[in-house]
Design a protein around this motif. Structure first.
Motif, PDB file in Angstrom:
ATOM      1  N   ALA A   1       0.830  -1.205   0.000  1.00 22.56           N
ATOM      2  CA  ALA A   1       0.000   0.000   0.000  1.00 22.56           C
ATOM      3  C   ALA A   1       0.864   1.256   0.000  1.00 22.56           C
ATOM      4  O   ALA A   1       0.577   2.225  -0.712  1.00 22.56           O
ATOM      5  N   TYR A   2       1.944   1.246   0.791  1.00 20.51           N
ATOM      6  CA  TYR A   2       2.830   2.411   0.832  1.00 20.51           C
ATOM      7  C   TYR A   2       3.481   2.644  -0.530  1.00 20.51           C
ATOM      8  O   TYR A   2       3.595   3.788  -0.998  1.00 20.51           O
ATOM      9  N   LEU A   3       3.910   1.573  -1.168  1.00 23.64           N
ATOM     10  CA  LEU A   3       4.545   1.717  -2.477  1.00 23.64           C
ATOM     11  C   LEU A   3       3.542   2.204  -3.514  1.00 23.64           C
ATOM     12  O   LEU A   3       3.863   3.050  -4.362  1.00 23.64           O
ATOM     13  N   ALA A   4       2.309   1.684  -3.455  1.00 24.19           N
ATOM     14  CA  ALA A   4       1.270   2.153  -4.385  1.00 24.19           C
ATOM     15  C   ALA A   4       1.004   3.643  -4.191  1.00 24.19           C
ATOM     16  O   ALA A   4       0.822   4.381  -5.172  1.00 24.19           O
ATOM     17  N   ALA A   5       0.990   4.094  -2.936  1.00 24.60           N
ATOM     18  CA  ALA A   5       0.783   5.520  -2.663  1.00 24.60           C
ATOM     19  C   ALA A   5       1.938   6.350  -3.218  1.00 24.60           C
ATOM     20  O   ALA A   5       1.724   7.415  -3.817  1.00 24.60           O
ATOM     21  N   LEU A   6       3.159   5.870  -3.035  1.00 30.07           N
ATOM     22  CA  LEU A   6       4.331   6.595  -3.529  1.00 30.07           C
ATOM     23  C   LEU A   6       4.331   6.660  -5.057  1.00 30.07           C
ATOM     24  O   LEU A   6       4.571   7.730  -5.649  1.00 30.07           O
ATOM     25  N   VAL A   7       4.070   5.537  -5.712  1.00 31.44           N
ATOM     26  CA  VAL A   7       4.024   5.514  -7.180  1.00 31.44           C
ATOM     27  C   VAL A   7       2.915   6.439  -7.677  1.00 31.44           C
ATOM     28  O   VAL A   7       3.069   7.133  -8.692  1.00 31.44           O
ATOM     29  N   ASN A   8       1.792   6.476  -6.968  1.00 31.58           N
ATOM     30  CA  ASN A   8       0.692   7.358  -7.331  1.00 31.58           C
ATOM     31  C   ASN A   8       1.123   8.827  -7.308  1.00 31.58           C
ATOM     32  O   ASN A   8       0.845   9.587  -8.233  1.00 31.58           O
ATOM     33  N   LEU A   9       1.841   9.218  -6.261  1.00 32.95           N
ATOM     34  CA  LEU A   9       2.299  10.598  -6.148  1.00 32.95           C
ATOM     35  C   LEU A   9       3.354  10.920  -7.206  1.00 32.95           C
ATOM     36  O   LEU A   9       3.354  12.008  -7.796  1.00 32.95           O
ATOM     37  N   LEU A  10       4.257   9.974  -7.464  1.00 36.49           N
ATOM     38  CA  LEU A  10       5.285  10.201  -8.484  1.00 36.49           C
ATOM     39  C   LEU A  10       4.666  10.314  -9.876  1.00 36.49           C
ATOM     40  O   LEU A  10       5.071  11.155 -10.688  1.00 36.49           O
ATOM     41  N   GLY A  11       3.682   9.463 -10.162  1.00 42.93           N
ATOM     42  CA  GLY A  11       3.010   9.536 -11.452  1.00 42.93           C
ATOM     43  C   GLY A  11       2.326  10.876 -11.654  1.00 42.93           C
ATOM     44  O   GLY A  11       2.420  11.486 -12.724  1.00 42.93           O
ATOM     45  N   ALA A  12       1.643  11.357 -10.608  1.00 40.99           N
ATOM     46  CA  ALA A  12       0.994  12.665 -10.700  1.00 40.99           C
ATOM     47  C   ALA A  12       2.024  13.777 -10.885  1.00 40.99           C
ATOM     48  O   ALA A  12       1.813  14.713 -11.666  1.00 40.99           O
ATOM     49  N   ALA A  13       3.148  13.672 -10.170  1.00 48.40           N
ATOM     50  CA  ALA A  13       4.191  14.701 -10.277  1.00 48.40           C
ATOM     51  C   ALA A  13       4.758  14.780 -11.688  1.00 48.40           C
ATOM     52  O   ALA A  13       5.118  15.865 -12.163  1.00 48.40           O
ATOM     53  N   LEU A  14       4.840  13.645 -12.386  1.00 48.96           N
ATOM     54  CA  LEU A  14       5.349  13.646 -13.756  1.00 48.96           C
ATOM     55  C   LEU A  14       4.330  14.192 -14.744  1.00 48.96           C
ATOM     56  O   LEU A  14       4.678  14.871 -15.714  1.00 48.96           O
ATOM     57  N   SER A  15       3.050  13.902 -14.523  1.00 49.86           N
ATOM     58  CA  SER A  15       2.017  14.325 -15.477  1.00 49.86           C
ATOM     59  C   SER A  15       1.564  15.761 -15.261  1.00 49.86           C
ATOM     60  O   SER A  15       1.205  16.454 -16.224  1.00 49.86           O
ATOM     61  N   LEU A  16       1.565  16.237 -14.021  1.00 51.34           N
ATOM     62  CA  LEU A  16       1.003  17.554 -13.722  1.00 51.34           C
ATOM     63  C   LEU A  16       1.630  18.708 -14.510  1.00 51.34           C
ATOM     64  O   LEU A  16       0.908  19.613 -14.947  1.00 51.34           O
ATOM     65  N   PRO A  17       2.965  18.737 -14.715  1.00 54.44           N
ATOM     66  CA  PRO A  17       3.528  19.876 -15.456  1.00 54.44           C
ATOM     67  C   PRO A  17       3.005  20.024 -16.876  1.00 54.44           C
ATOM     68  O   PRO A  17       3.074  21.121 -17.444  1.00 54.44           O
ATOM     69  N   LEU A  18       2.467  18.950 -17.454  1.00 56.96           N
ATOM     70  CA  LEU A  18       1.934  19.025 -18.817  1.00 56.96           C
ATOM     71  C   LEU A  18       0.488  19.487 -18.859  1.00 56.96           C
ATOM     72  O   LEU A  18      -0.036  19.780 -19.937  1.00 56.96           O
TER      73      LEU A  18
END
Length: 402
Positions: free
Chosen positions: A164-181
């Motif tokens: 669950a912790y890793l899924a939460a971290l990957v979720n935040l990293l994915g959003a961080a990569l997509s948000l600037p676009l």
């Protein structure tokens, strides 16, 4: 200016995170937590209740959140707050002390996911030129499949809380990569009331055909996938390749087939997406639907595990071709740029409803197999093949995409 691979990967990074998260939640975390907080005799019914509620929210949530995004003329806040809330609810879910708390955490997770992905689903039609949508769809399909592959590895190797912790971290990293676009504001907000906005696409012949295409292909996919483990146990029985027993457990045998399907899909997605930009969407859809449909009789005629291993790889390749093109196809036919998120949210229900219908086939499958051993599986896989073929060739009538 044409976009490069890095841009496409960043655009779909949150789809990777979403696929990874739901693989773990639905296949590992949620069943394990339900078993942990429920009496043994009630765990299956309680899990089914959660899945049913989740399906209802997955049908209603994306169009609603997409509409709000269109109405406000904004995408970024939805992805930002939805991703943050998703990370929090994953922590709540894995630490839920009771079934009631688990129910609340799961419903909140569904809400958070809809909040983020409803508007996020509009980014390809919003940002990608028509001549590059195949590439964008191909990268998106590959990342979704790779998210499932990583989810399988993590689910096999880590205990529940770290998952669950890793899924939460990957979720935040994915959003961080997509948000600037993601643009801060859209050029124009939608003025339509909610009911008018959700009714409009159904009056469009092309949208209806694209919806039915995906609905039928996904119905075939979920019919084949849902009961594959039972087919292996009841019909195949022995899981050998090159004269060696690979496993004695049907759940491990089906996991290996799933891995090969995912790898095949990942290999095919990006090349197929690029090809659709050059050749058109329809030829690739025809190829994928015909390939998927014609593979189904071979599953029935040659029910040996070594044959199924090869068929799984081919199935994955054809499925990857479909994944690479379907998002580009629907992006091509959307008529109103002010309603992209609403329309894409409605289109996403073409995945959820087939899952529910596939689950309802369980009782007929049992009855047919009781009448004659294996009869249910013949009906099942031939139905799946028929749906693949029908879904693919429906695109012939679409006018706003070639």
């Amino acid at each position: 200016m044409r976009h490069g691979p890095g841009w496409f990967l960043a655009l779909s990074a949150y789809w990777f995170a979403t696929s990874f998260k739901w693989f773990l939640v639905l296949l590992v975390l949620l069943p394990a937590k339900v078993a942990e907080v429920s009496p043994p005799e009630e765990k299956a019914s309680r899990l089914g209740f959660l899945f049913g509620l989740g399906a209802v929210m997955a049908i209603l949530g994306p169009p609603l959140m997409g509409y709000l995004s269109d109405r406000l003329g904004r995408r970024r806040p939805f992805l930002l707050w939805g991703s943050l809330l998703t990370a929090l609810t994953l922590w709540l879910l894995v630490h839920a002390p009771s079934y009631g708390a688990l129910l609340g955490a799961y419903l909140l997770l569904q809400l958070a996911d809809d909040l983020a992905t409803g508007p996020y689903s509009a980014l390809i039609p919003d940002l990608v030129p028509r001549g590059e949508r195949g590439q964008a769809s191909g990268y998106m399909g590959a990342l979704q499949v790779l998210g499932q592959v990583l989810g399988g590895a993590v689910g096999f190797g880590l205990s529940l809380a770290p998952q669950a912790y890793l899924a939460a971290l990957v979720n935040l990293l994915g959003a961080a990569l997509s948000l600037p676009l993601v643009p801060e504001r859209l050029p124009q907000a939608s003025p339509r009331p909610f009911l008018a906005a959700v009714a409009a696409p159904w009056r469009d012949r092309d949208f209806l055909l694209v919806y039915l295409t995906r609905f039928l292909v996904m119905l075939g996919f979920y019919l084949a996938q849902t009961y594959l483990q039972y087919f292996l146990a009841d019909v195949v029985g022995v899981f050998t390749a090159l004269g060696r027993v690979l496993t004695e457990e049907p759940f491990q045998a089906v996991a290996l087939l799933g891995l090969l399907i995912s790898l095949g899909a990942a290999l095919a997605s990006v090349p197929a997406g690029r090809a659709s930009d050059r050749l058109g969407r329809k030829p690739l859809i025809y190829l994928s639907g015909a390939g998927l449909g014609l593979l189904m009789p071979f599953v029935l005629l040659f029910p040996r595990y070594e044959v199924l291993l090869a068929l799984s790889l081919f199935f994955g390749l054809f499925y990857g071709v479909y994944l690479a093109v379907d998002w580009a196809l629907v992006s091509d036919v959307l008529k109103d740029p002010r309603a992209h998120a609403t329309d894409m949210g409605l289109w996403q229900t073409s995945i959820v409803v087939p899952q529910v219908l596939a689950g309802a086939f369980g009782r007929p499958l049992d009855l047919l197999n009781a009448r004659e051993p294996g009869l249910g599986y013949w009906v099942l896989f031939l139905l799946a093949g028929t749906f693949f073929l029908l879904g693919a060739f429906l695109v012939a009538g679409i006018r706003r995409s070639r």
